[in-house]
Structures are given as C-alpha cells and as structure tokens.
Design a protein around this motif. Sequence first.
Motif, PDB file in Angstrom:
ATOM      1  N   GLU A 109      53.938  62.071  41.851  1.00 51.52           N
ATOM      2  CA  GLU A 109      54.845  63.223  41.870  1.00 51.52           C
ATOM      3  C   GLU A 109      56.305  62.826  41.697  1.00 51.52           C
ATOM      4  O   GLU A 109      57.019  63.385  40.851  1.00 51.52           O
ATOM      5  CB  GLU A 109      54.686  63.989  43.189  1.00 51.52           C
ATOM      6  N   GLU A 110      56.760  61.874  42.492  1.00 50.04           N
ATOM      7  CA  GLU A 110      58.199  61.653  42.613  1.00 50.04           C
ATOM      8  C   GLU A 110      58.717  60.482  41.786  1.00 50.04           C
ATOM      9  O   GLU A 110      59.916  60.427  41.504  1.00 50.04           O
ATOM     10  CB  GLU A 110      58.561  61.468  44.085  1.00 50.04           C
ATOM     11  N   LEU A 111      57.853  59.577  41.399  1.00 50.61           N
ATOM     12  CA  LEU A 111      58.311  58.443  40.589  1.00 50.61           C
ATOM     13  C   LEU A 111      57.836  58.541  39.145  1.00 50.61           C
ATOM     14  O   LEU A 111      58.592  58.238  38.228  1.00 50.61           O
ATOM     15  CB  LEU A 111      57.840  57.124  41.206  1.00 50.61           C
ATOM     16  N   LEU A 112      56.586  58.971  38.939  1.00 51.81           N
ATOM     17  CA  LEU A 112      56.058  59.099  37.583  1.00 51.81           C
ATOM     18  C   LEU A 112      56.263  60.495  37.013  1.00 51.81           C
ATOM     19  O   LEU A 112      56.034  60.713  35.812  1.00 51.81           O
ATOM     20  CB  LEU A 112      54.568  58.752  37.572  1.00 51.81           C
ATOM     21  N   LEU A 113      56.657  61.442  37.861  1.00 51.21           N
ATOM     22  CA  LEU A 113      56.896  62.833  37.445  1.00 51.21           C
ATOM     23  C   LEU A 113      55.665  63.417  36.751  1.00 51.21           C
ATOM     24  O   LEU A 113      55.762  64.059  35.707  1.00 51.21           O
ATOM     25  CB  LEU A 113      58.134  62.914  36.536  1.00 51.21           C
ATOM     26  N   ASP A 114      54.512  63.215  37.383  1.00 52.88           N
ATOM     27  CA  ASP A 114      53.235  63.683  36.851  1.00 52.88           C
ATOM     28  C   ASP A 114      52.589  64.614  37.878  1.00 52.88           C
ATOM     29  O   ASP A 114      51.763  64.174  38.697  1.00 52.88           O
ATOM     30  CB  ASP A 114      52.328  62.488  36.559  1.00 52.88           C
ATOM     31  N   PRO A 115      52.947  65.904  37.882  1.00 55.87           N
ATOM     32  CA  PRO A 115      52.433  66.815  38.904  1.00 55.87           C
ATOM     33  C   PRO A 115      50.929  67.033  38.836  1.00 55.87           C
ATOM     34  O   PRO A 115      50.302  67.340  39.850  1.00 55.87           O
ATOM     35  CB  PRO A 115      53.198  68.116  38.641  1.00 55.87           C
ATOM     36  N   VAL A 116      50.327  66.885  37.656  1.00 58.08           N
ATOM     37  CA  VAL A 116      48.880  67.072  37.527  1.00 58.08           C
ATOM     38  C   VAL A 116      48.141  65.986  38.305  1.00 58.08           C
ATOM     39  O   VAL A 116      47.240  66.259  39.110  1.00 58.08           O
ATOM     40  CB  VAL A 116      48.457  67.074  36.049  1.00 58.08           C
ATOM     41  N   GLN A 119      57.324  74.471  42.206  1.00 58.83           N
ATOM     42  CA  GLN A 119      57.746  74.082  40.858  1.00 58.83           C
ATOM     43  C   GLN A 119      56.998  74.874  39.780  1.00 58.83           C
ATOM     44  O   GLN A 119      57.548  75.139  38.711  1.00 58.83           O
ATOM     45  CB  GLN A 119      57.523  72.583  40.666  1.00 58.83           C
ATOM     46  N   ASP A 120      55.770  75.260  40.084  1.00 50.43           N
ATOM     47  CA  ASP A 120      54.964  76.050  39.146  1.00 50.43           C
ATOM     48  C   ASP A 120      55.316  77.541  39.181  1.00 50.43           C
ATOM     49  O   ASP A 120      54.757  78.324  38.405  1.00 50.43           O
ATOM     50  CB  ASP A 120      53.471  75.895  39.460  1.00 50.43           C
ATOM     51  N   GLY A 121      56.206  77.925  40.087  1.00 48.83           N
ATOM     52  CA  GLY A 121      56.562  79.330  40.221  1.00 48.83           C
ATOM     53  C   GLY A 121      55.625  80.123  41.115  1.00 48.83           C
ATOM     54  O   GLY A 121      55.742  81.355  41.202  1.00 48.83           O
ATOM     55  N   ASN A 122      54.716  79.460  41.787  1.00 52.24           N
ATOM     56  CA  ASN A 122      53.775  80.108  42.702  1.00 52.24           C
ATOM     57  C   ASN A 122      54.414  80.172  44.087  1.00 52.24           C
ATOM     58  O   ASN A 122      54.103  79.372  44.975  1.00 52.24           O
ATOM     59  CB  ASN A 122      52.460  79.331  42.734  1.00 52.24           C
ATOM     60  N   LEU A 123      55.303  81.137  44.284  1.00 55.61           N
ATOM     61  CA  LEU A 123      56.063  81.190  45.535  1.00 55.61           C
ATOM     62  C   LEU A 123      55.194  81.560  46.727  1.00 55.61           C
ATOM     63  O   LEU A 123      55.428  81.088  47.851  1.00 55.61           O
ATOM     64  CB  LEU A 123      57.225  82.171  45.402  1.00 55.61           C
ATOM     65  N   ALA A 124      54.184  82.402  46.510  1.00 58.67           N
ATOM     66  CA  ALA A 124      53.292  82.760  47.615  1.00 58.67           C
ATOM     67  C   ALA A 124      52.523  81.522  48.092  1.00 58.67           C
ATOM     68  O   ALA A 124      52.386  81.288  49.306  1.00 58.67           O
ATOM     69  CB  ALA A 124      52.324  83.854  47.183  1.00 58.67           C
ATOM     70  N   GLY A 125      52.024  80.736  47.142  1.00 57.05           N
ATOM     71  CA  GLY A 125      51.327  79.508  47.499  1.00 57.05           C
ATOM     72  C   GLY A 125      52.254  78.514  48.178  1.00 57.05           C
ATOM     73  O   GLY A 125      51.863  77.830  49.129  1.00 57.05           O
ATOM     74  N   ALA A 126      53.485  78.450  47.695  1.00 57.88           N
ATOM     75  CA  ALA A 126      54.460  77.541  48.306  1.00 57.88           C
ATOM     76  C   ALA A 126      54.780  77.958  49.735  1.00 57.88           C
ATOM     77  O   ALA A 126      54.831  77.124  50.642  1.00 57.88           O
ATOM     78  CB  ALA A 126      55.729  77.497  47.464  1.00 57.88           C
ATOM     79  N   ARG A 127      54.994  79.259  49.942  1.00 54.31           N
ATOM     80  CA  ARG A 127      55.287  79.745  51.296  1.00 54.31           C
ATOM     81  C   ARG A 127      54.144  79.416  52.249  1.00 54.31           C
ATOM     82  O   ARG A 127      54.368  78.983  53.379  1.00 54.31           O
ATOM     83  CB  ARG A 127      55.549  81.252  51.290  1.00 54.31           C
ATOM     84  N   HIS A 128      52.916  79.641  51.788  1.00 52.11           N
ATOM     85  CA  HIS A 128      51.765  79.350  52.638  1.00 52.11           C
ATOM     86  C   HIS A 128      51.699  77.866  52.984  1.00 52.11           C
ATOM     87  O   HIS A 128      51.497  77.494  54.148  1.00 52.11           O
ATOM     88  CB  HIS A 128      50.478  79.770  51.917  1.00 52.11           C
ATOM     89  N   GLY A 129      51.893  77.009  51.988  1.00 53.24           N
ATOM     90  CA  GLY A 129      51.826  75.579  52.232  1.00 53.24           C
ATOM     91  C   GLY A 129      52.918  75.089  53.162  1.00 53.24           C
ATOM     92  O   GLY A 129      52.665  74.304  54.088  1.00 53.24           O
ATOM     93  N   PHE A 130      54.149  75.539  52.938  1.00 58.63           N
ATOM     94  CA  PHE A 130      55.251  75.113  53.807  1.00 58.63           C
ATOM     95  C   PHE A 130      55.068  75.644  55.231  1.00 58.63           C
ATOM     96  O   PHE A 130      55.395  74.955  56.205  1.00 58.63           O
ATOM     97  CB  PHE A 130      56.585  75.583  53.240  1.00 58.63           C
ATOM     98  N   LEU A 170      51.729  69.768  48.321  1.00 60.96           N
ATOM     99  CA  LEU A 170      51.062  70.763  47.476  1.00 60.96           C
ATOM    100  C   LEU A 170      51.950  71.995  47.330  1.00 60.96           C
ATOM    101  O   LEU A 170      51.992  72.618  46.261  1.00 60.96           O
ATOM    102  CB  LEU A 170      49.703  71.143  48.081  1.00 60.96           C
ATOM    103  N   ALA A 171      52.675  72.340  48.394  1.00 64.14           N
ATOM    104  CA  ALA A 171      53.594  73.479  48.328  1.00 64.14           C
ATOM    105  C   ALA A 171      54.767  73.201  47.394  1.00 64.14           C
ATOM    106  O   ALA A 171      55.222  74.094  46.669  1.00 64.14           O
ATOM    107  CB  ALA A 171      54.107  73.813  49.731  1.00 64.14           C
ATOM    108  N   ILE A 172      55.259  71.977  47.391  1.00 68.99           N
ATOM    109  CA  ILE A 172      56.347  71.612  46.479  1.00 68.99           C
ATOM    110  C   ILE A 172      55.915  71.806  45.029  1.00 68.99           C
ATOM    111  O   ILE A 172      56.661  72.363  44.207  1.00 68.99           O
ATOM    112  CB  ILE A 172      56.794  70.159  46.724  1.00 68.99           C
ATOM    113  N   ILE A 173      54.698  71.374  44.713  1.00 69.41           N
ATOM    114  CA  ILE A 173      54.199  71.532  43.349  1.00 69.41           C
ATOM    115  C   ILE A 173      53.994  73.007  43.026  1.00 69.41           C
ATOM    116  O   ILE A 173      54.312  73.471  41.922  1.00 69.41           O
ATOM    117  CB  ILE A 173      52.903  70.730  43.159  1.00 69.41           C
ATOM    118  N   ALA A 174      53.482  73.774  44.000  1.00 71.06           N
ATOM    119  CA  ALA A 174      53.312  75.219  43.781  1.00 71.06           C
ATOM    120  C   ALA A 174      54.665  75.878  43.516  1.00 71.06           C
ATOM    121  O   ALA A 174      54.795  76.740  42.632  1.00 71.06           O
ATOM    122  CB  ALA A 174      52.642  75.856  44.997  1.00 71.06           C
TER     123      ALA A 174
END
Length: 259
Positions: free
Chosen positions: A152-159, A194-205, A188-192
């Motif tokens: 995620e943070e060094l290779l910048l490969d979210p997949v 970045q993907d624009g999935n704010l509901a998923g991000a809120r749940h994860g955080f 997982l919330a950080i990636i969500a």
Amino acid sequence: MSDHRTASEHRTARIDDSRDGTAAGPAPDTVWLLRSRGCWQAAADLLEPQATRSPEAALSRAELLIERSLFEGDGWGDAENALRLAESGARSDTERAAAACARGYLAYCSTLLRVHDRLDEAQAALGRASALLAPGAPGRPLLDFRRGLVAEELLLDPVAARAAYRRAHAGAEQQQDDLLLSYTWRHLAIIAQQDGNLAGARHGFAESLRLRELTGFAVGIAPALASLADVSTAAEAVQLRSQADRLAGVFGGVPVPRG
C-alpha cells in the motif's frame, strides 16, 4: 536543570510504578500497560534481562522498540540493536520467521518515515519470513498485514494491499487478535476511502476505533479518531478532531497520522 527525558519517559512518569516482574520475567499485563500508553522504552527495559536468554523476550523487546520508532520517529539505533539480538538468538524456523517479519517491518518503517530507503530489505525479509512459515502458522496474519503495508504505502499497489489485508483480517478473526484487527480495519478503510467508498471507510475506521478502545490501546486511539473524522460530517469531524488533539497532547504529541 533541563529535562532530557524522551517522550516515552515522560509518559512513563504518569503511570504508577507497579512493576511486579520476577526473575522469570515481567508480568505480560505490565508490559502491555506500558506499551498501550506509549511507554515503549519502559516496557522494553522490563524485558531486557530476559532478552539475552529468551528468543521470545528478545523479539518482544525488538517489536516494542520498532513500534516506538514508528510512533515517535526516533530510536532507530535501539530498535536495530534489539532486533539483531533477536535474530542471533532465533533457533527454530518459527523464531527465525518472526525475526525476519520484524526485520521487514523495521525496514518498512524506516522507508515510510524517510529515514533510509530500505524497500528492498523490507521485501526480502518479509519474503524470507513467508518461506519459513507454514500457510496456517500463527504468525501468518501479522506477516500478511505487513506485506500489505509495503504494497500500500511503498509500492503504491492498493490491489495487492487489499488482498494481503483481507488475508490478515481473516487470520486475525480466527485467532481473535483484536489489536491486529484494529489495524486491518484501519487500512482496509484507507483503501475504501481512496476508492470513494465513504460508507465502507466510515465503517472500517469506526471498527478500528472500537477495537482500540476495547483492547485499551490508548496511544492508538488518537489516530483512529483523526481518521474517522476525515470521513464524517462536518459537525462530527470537529468533535472527533478535538478529541484526537487532546489525546495526542496527553501522549506528548506522538504523531497522529501513522498509528
């Protein structure tokens, strides 16, 4: 007289000195209490007498000092020395894998905070740990999580990062490791987000925050509050950031973004 204590030592001074360790080693609860309040050096000091004869104690001490370096951005030499001791004392494949996993994490932290570029070392060490561990080994979820961090943070490969975090998440659930789950939910919330999935991000955080409160990982609550604020309504965000700022102040200004 000027006070030259580190941030960790200042936080230690706020905790009652209930060090009830014996010759066999300190009580795990005491080490956790110190760690959870950001007193990594004090926790490491409790383990130091056992570290020369116990691979487990040596590795635990190294992990504490690596975590301190990530949160405080300091103490890299102490973390390196502690890790070398753990590596030299490892005898079984499991112990060598755990030490290699810690080596990869230290290299990741150093690269992330731009102390030294150690990306190649991080990847090599985590790969070595993977080769030593059986697929269902207890250390696999932590290893998968750390490989996700590198992706995620060094290779910048979210997949690749998401896949690694999901494996780590499933393993942490099976092992009932709530602290590791707080980290997998967070990333997982950080990636969500970045993907624009704010509901998923809120749940994860929110889950990450809940688990840090549940486990008592107090030093990690401020980063969780700050992240949740980023995906909350304006009114909620003000309140959450205010709480995060107060907690960061309690812990001597430990950096909020990286916990």
